[in-house]
Design an enzyme around this catalytic site. Structure first.
Site, PDB file in Angstrom:
ATOM      1  N   GLY A  39     -20.174   5.113  18.259  1.00  0.00           N
ATOM      2  CA  GLY A  39     -21.271   6.035  18.576  1.00  0.00           C
ATOM      3  C   GLY A  39     -21.827   5.915  19.985  1.00  0.00           C
ATOM      4  N   CYS A  42     -25.532   6.972  22.810  1.00  0.00           N
ATOM      5  CA  CYS A  42     -26.311   7.975  22.068  1.00  0.00           C
ATOM      6  C   CYS A  42     -26.739   7.466  20.692  1.00  0.00           C
ATOM      7  CB  CYS A  42     -25.471   9.245  21.940  1.00  0.00           C
ATOM      8  SG  CYS A  42     -26.157  10.447  20.802  1.00  0.00           S
ATOM      9  N   GLY A 178     -40.331   7.017  36.858  1.00  0.00           N
ATOM     10  CA  GLY A 178     -39.482   8.202  36.701  1.00  0.00           C
ATOM     11  C   GLY A 178     -39.982   9.130  35.610  1.00  0.00           C
ATOM     12  N   VAL A 181     -36.340  12.790  31.621  1.00  0.00           N
ATOM     13  CA  VAL A 181     -36.288  12.912  30.165  1.00  0.00           C
ATOM     14  C   VAL A 181     -36.621  11.584  29.469  1.00  0.00           C
ATOM     15  CG1 VAL A 181     -34.861  13.708  28.270  1.00  0.00           C
ATOM     16  CG2 VAL A 181     -34.445  14.569  30.542  1.00  0.00           C
ATOM     17  N   ILE A 182     -35.988  10.513  29.902  1.00  0.00           N
ATOM     18  CA  ILE A 182     -36.185   9.223  29.232  1.00  0.00           C
ATOM     19  C   ILE A 182     -37.628   8.752  29.390  1.00  0.00           C
ATOM     20  CG2 ILE A 182     -35.571   6.749  29.303  1.00  0.00           C
ATOM     21  CD1 ILE A 182     -32.703   7.570  29.889  1.00  0.00           C
ATOM     22  N   ALA A 268     -36.782   4.335  34.439  1.00  0.00           N
ATOM     23  CA  ALA A 268     -36.085   5.534  33.932  1.00  0.00           C
ATOM     24  C   ALA A 268     -35.811   6.463  35.100  1.00  0.00           C
ATOM     25  CB  ALA A 268     -36.928   6.221  32.864  1.00  0.00           C
ATOM     26  N   ASP A 311     -20.232  11.548  30.603  1.00  0.00           N
ATOM     27  CA  ASP A 311     -21.082  11.019  31.680  1.00  0.00           C
ATOM     28  C   ASP A 311     -20.266  10.417  32.825  1.00  0.00           C
ATOM     29  OD1 ASP A 311     -23.157  11.691  30.025  1.00  0.00           O
ATOM     30  OD2 ASP A 311     -24.060   9.697  29.939  1.00  0.00           O
ATOM     31  N   ALA A 319     -25.205  14.341  25.800  1.00  0.00           N
ATOM     32  CA  ALA A 319     -24.249  14.070  24.725  1.00  0.00           C
ATOM     33  C   ALA A 319     -23.470  15.333  24.357  1.00  0.00           C
ATOM     34  CB  ALA A 319     -24.996  13.532  23.509  1.00  0.00           C
ATOM     35  N   HIS A 443     -40.342  36.415   9.158  1.00  0.00           N
ATOM     36  CA  HIS A 443     -41.761  36.114   9.351  1.00  0.00           C
ATOM     37  C   HIS A 443     -42.238  35.259   8.184  1.00  0.00           C
ATOM     38  CE1 HIS A 443     -45.960  36.653  10.409  1.00  0.00           C
ATOM     39  NE2 HIS A 443     -46.202  36.919   9.129  1.00  0.00           N
TER      40      HIS A 443
HETATM   41  P1  NAI Z   1     -33.714  11.725  35.190  1.00  0.00           P
HETATM   42  O1  NAI Z   1     -32.698  11.959  36.245  1.00  0.00           O
HETATM   43  O2  NAI Z   1     -33.944  12.749  34.131  1.00  0.00           O
HETATM   44  O3  NAI Z   1     -35.134  11.410  35.857  1.00  0.00           O
HETATM   45  C1  NAI Z   1     -35.335  10.348  36.762  1.00  0.00           C
HETATM   46  C2  NAI Z   1     -36.632  10.558  37.525  1.00  0.00           C
HETATM   47  O4  NAI Z   1     -36.914   9.390  38.274  1.00  0.00           O
HETATM   48  C3  NAI Z   1     -36.583  11.715  38.508  1.00  0.00           C
HETATM   49  O5  NAI Z   1     -37.685  12.552  38.258  1.00  0.00           O
HETATM   50  C4  NAI Z   1     -36.664  11.022  39.877  1.00  0.00           C
HETATM   51  O6  NAI Z   1     -37.304  11.824  40.838  1.00  0.00           O
HETATM   52  C5  NAI Z   1     -37.470   9.774  39.536  1.00  0.00           C
HETATM   53  N1  NAI Z   1     -37.343   8.661  40.493  1.00  0.00           N
HETATM   54  C6  NAI Z   1     -36.209   8.240  41.108  1.00  0.00           C
HETATM   55  N2  NAI Z   1     -36.495   7.190  41.901  1.00  0.00           N
HETATM   56  C7  NAI Z   1     -37.819   6.910  41.801  1.00  0.00           C
HETATM   57  C8  NAI Z   1     -38.711   5.930  42.374  1.00  0.00           C
HETATM   58  N3  NAI Z   1     -38.280   4.981  43.237  1.00  0.00           N
HETATM   59  N4  NAI Z   1     -40.021   5.944  42.045  1.00  0.00           N
HETATM   60  C9  NAI Z   1     -40.470   6.890  41.171  1.00  0.00           C
HETATM   61  N5  NAI Z   1     -39.671   7.830  40.611  1.00  0.00           N
HETATM   62  C10 NAI Z   1     -38.360   7.848  40.901  1.00  0.00           C
HETATM   63  O7  NAI Z   1     -33.283  10.314  34.542  1.00  0.00           O
HETATM   64  P2  NAI Z   1     -33.596   9.621  33.147  1.00  0.00           P
HETATM   65  O8  NAI Z   1     -34.849  10.121  32.547  1.00  0.00           O
HETATM   66  O9  NAI Z   1     -33.469   8.162  33.441  1.00  0.00           O
HETATM   67  O10 NAI Z   1     -32.396  10.094  32.228  1.00  0.00           O
HETATM   68  C11 NAI Z   1     -31.049   9.727  32.553  1.00  0.00           C
HETATM   69  C12 NAI Z   1     -30.066  10.731  31.994  1.00  0.00           C
HETATM   70  O11 NAI Z   1     -30.054  10.666  30.590  1.00  0.00           O
HETATM   71  C13 NAI Z   1     -30.415  12.148  32.403  1.00  0.00           C
HETATM   72  O12 NAI Z   1     -29.243  12.775  32.832  1.00  0.00           O
HETATM   73  C14 NAI Z   1     -30.911  12.755  31.129  1.00  0.00           C
HETATM   74  O13 NAI Z   1     -30.614  14.130  31.053  1.00  0.00           O
HETATM   75  C15 NAI Z   1     -30.175  11.960  30.043  1.00  0.00           C
HETATM   76  N6  NAI Z   1     -30.976  11.927  28.821  1.00  0.00           N
HETATM   77  C16 NAI Z   1     -31.101  13.067  28.089  1.00  0.00           C
HETATM   78  C17 NAI Z   1     -31.893  13.089  26.968  1.00  0.00           C
HETATM   79  C18 NAI Z   1     -32.053  14.368  26.234  1.00  0.00           C
HETATM   80  O14 NAI Z   1     -31.223  15.245  26.374  1.00  0.00           O
HETATM   81  N7  NAI Z   1     -33.113  14.540  25.452  1.00  0.00           N
HETATM   82  C19 NAI Z   1     -32.620  11.904  26.509  1.00  0.00           C
HETATM   83  C20 NAI Z   1     -32.450  10.775  27.373  1.00  0.00           C
HETATM   84  C21 NAI Z   1     -31.639  10.804  28.474  1.00  0.00           C
END
Ligand code: NAI
Length: 464
Positions: A39, A42, A178, A181-182, A268, A311, A319, A443
């Protein structure tokens, strides 16, 4: 030495789906996985466990905020964190063993251990070398270090999403680096469980790349829920002891330096491809400067017989994008026409309310000079949403001004992650807003808000 038509390296959503599709297409298939369970990120330390904690903490929020109004009296539930983690582990187990069952059902061999590719056509796992006419690399990603900052992750005080899903106790103060999303999903979990949460974001907006109106409204809603934000700030360093941490950041507007104390710091700031130990350099597999495996439109690398998906290659780290590529690569290997429409890949943030998006943002359409119309409908006008205290948010549809064809849709509100798929299907069929508007929607459902946004692209929404 076993011989296979396909060996997939990695059993995350990209890899295990690729393996199942290969087997369904009659190919003798094995999948290499070094984790104890199938798995990948994810199911084990990502999407699924975080959704369990989001669900549990959302129930707590409902009990604390809405139960009394609905006539449900009694003491608010208290949090038994150990039990919540057990619930989360049970959810993981149920899902990962489900994949094991699917492997058996489809006669896929699980090669246990970490795989490498000594040469094209061969995969080494432990001391054994297996032969494969085709290899699919689905090795996924890992958390990136915080860029330009002095931060050491110990997964106890300074954690990535992996450590954040296993904290020994609920922190009093959490700093999230950050606002992607995470950061926002896990920040929401701990805020609802009682932590003080401050999110530090480098940019001036949260959720980079999303539609500007969604960003603004989402930020407002999260602030209302009590999350604090420091925007336009670059984290410089995190000093951690065994029990506490101090985060130093600089505001970009005036270069002033500030600090925040925390019990836990969640890093994150994105993820990067994980390809360590595969032997790709020796094989001469071409990589991008960002460490992604380069592939063509058929997910083939420059080395014949080696494919890559998910990825580890270019594109959004999602995913479902990896799953689609896994199925498509399997179909290419089986001599069929695998295809992924990268223009219609939804993105969802599982906060409350949920955020879901597909296609172009308004900013992108402006930049591209496309003439467009906007149809918007607030959930406040949706009877079902109001009845269940979820009237916050809206549906925003973007359509071509001349043809009415749907170009993008952005939803913040109840069930957004499910609602978006009506639009995804519509976009795949080249639907116009009128097609959605003329479709009868039951509805009372949240989906009526999507129809109303489509109506708003024409003669007007009814309930706005
Ligand atoms: P992200 O790329 O979504 O966000 C990272 C954020 O950190 C950005 O807004 C960036 O500007 C900020 N950042 C970078 N350097 C920084 C600093 N020095 N100080 C402050 N802020 C800073 O990355 P995230 O949230 O870690 O997710 C990683 C990947 O996992 C993404 O591609 C995301 O789409 C995927 N993911 C998707 C999920 C979903 O579909 N629900 C759930 C969890 C992860």
């Amino acid at each position: 030495m076993a011989q296979y038509d396909v060996i997939v390296i990695g059993a995350g959503p990209g890899g295990y789906v690729a393996a199942i599709r290969c087997a369904q297409l009659g190919l003798k298939t094995a999948c290499v996985e070094g984790r104890e369970t199938l798995g990948g990120t994810c199911l084990n330390v990502g999407c699924i466990p975080s959704k369990a904690l989001l669900h549990a903490s959302h129930q707590l929020h409902e009990a604390e905020h809405n139960f009394a109004t609905m006539g449900l009296k009694g003491k608010s539930p208290s949090v038994d964190w150990k039990q919540m983690l057990t619930y989360k582990s049970d959810v993981i187990k149920g899902n990962t063993t489900g994949i094991e069952f699917l492997f058996k059902k489809n006669k896929i061999d699980w090669l246990k251990g970490w795989g490498s590719i000594p040469e094209a056509g061969k995969v080494k796992v432990g001391d054994e070398v297996h032969e494969a006419k085709n290899i699919i690399i689905a090795s996924g990603s890992e958390a990136s270090p915080v860029p330009g900052a002095d931060v050491t992750v110990d997964e106890k005080i300074v954690v990535t999403s992996t450590g954040a899903l296993e904290l020994p106790k609920i922190p009093k103060k959490m700093v999230v680096i950050g606002a992607g999303v995470i950061g926002l999903e896990l920040g929401s979990v701990y805020k609802r469980l009682g932590s003080e949460v401050t999110v530090i974001e480098f940019l001036d907006n949260i959720t980079p790349g999303m539609d500007g109106e969604i960003q603004k409204n989402f930020l407002k809603m999260l602030k209302k829920q009590g999350l604090e934000f420091v925007l336009g700030a670059a984290v410089q360093k995190v000093d951690a002891s065994k029990t506490k941490a101090k985060v130093t950041y600089k505001l970009r507007k005036d270069d002033s330096e500030h600090t925040l104390d925390a019990d836990v710091v969640l890093c994150a700031t994105g993820r990067r491809p994980f390809t360590d130990g595969l032997g790709l350099e020796a094989l001469g597999v071409e990589m991008s400067p960002r460490g992604q495996i380069k592939t063509n439109a058929k997910w083939q690398t420059n080395v014949p017989g080696i494919y890559a998906i998910g990825d580890a290659i270019d594109g959004p780290m999602l995913a479902h994008k990896a799953e689609d590529e896994g199925m498509a690569a399997a179909e290419v290997i089986a001599g069929k026409h695998g295809h992924v429409n990268y223009d219609v890949i939804p993105g969802v943030i599982y906060t409350a309310p949920e955020v879901a998006t597909v296609g172009k943002t308004e900013e992108q359409l402006k930049e591209e000079g496309v003439a467009y119309k906007v149809g918007k409908f607030p959930f406040m006008g949706n009877a079902r949403a109001k009845a269940v205290f979820q009237g916050e948010g809206f549906v925003k549809m973007l359509v071509d001004k001349a043809t009415d064809r749907i170009l993008g849709c952005h939803i913040i509100g109840p069930g957004a992650g499910d609602l978006i798929h009506e639009i995804c299907v519509g976009m795949e069929f080249g639907a116009s807003a009128e097609d959605i508007a003329l479709t009868c929607h039951a509805h009372p459902t949240f989906s009526e808000a999507v129809r109303e946004a489509a109506l708003a692209c024409g003669d007007g929404a009814i309930h706005a």
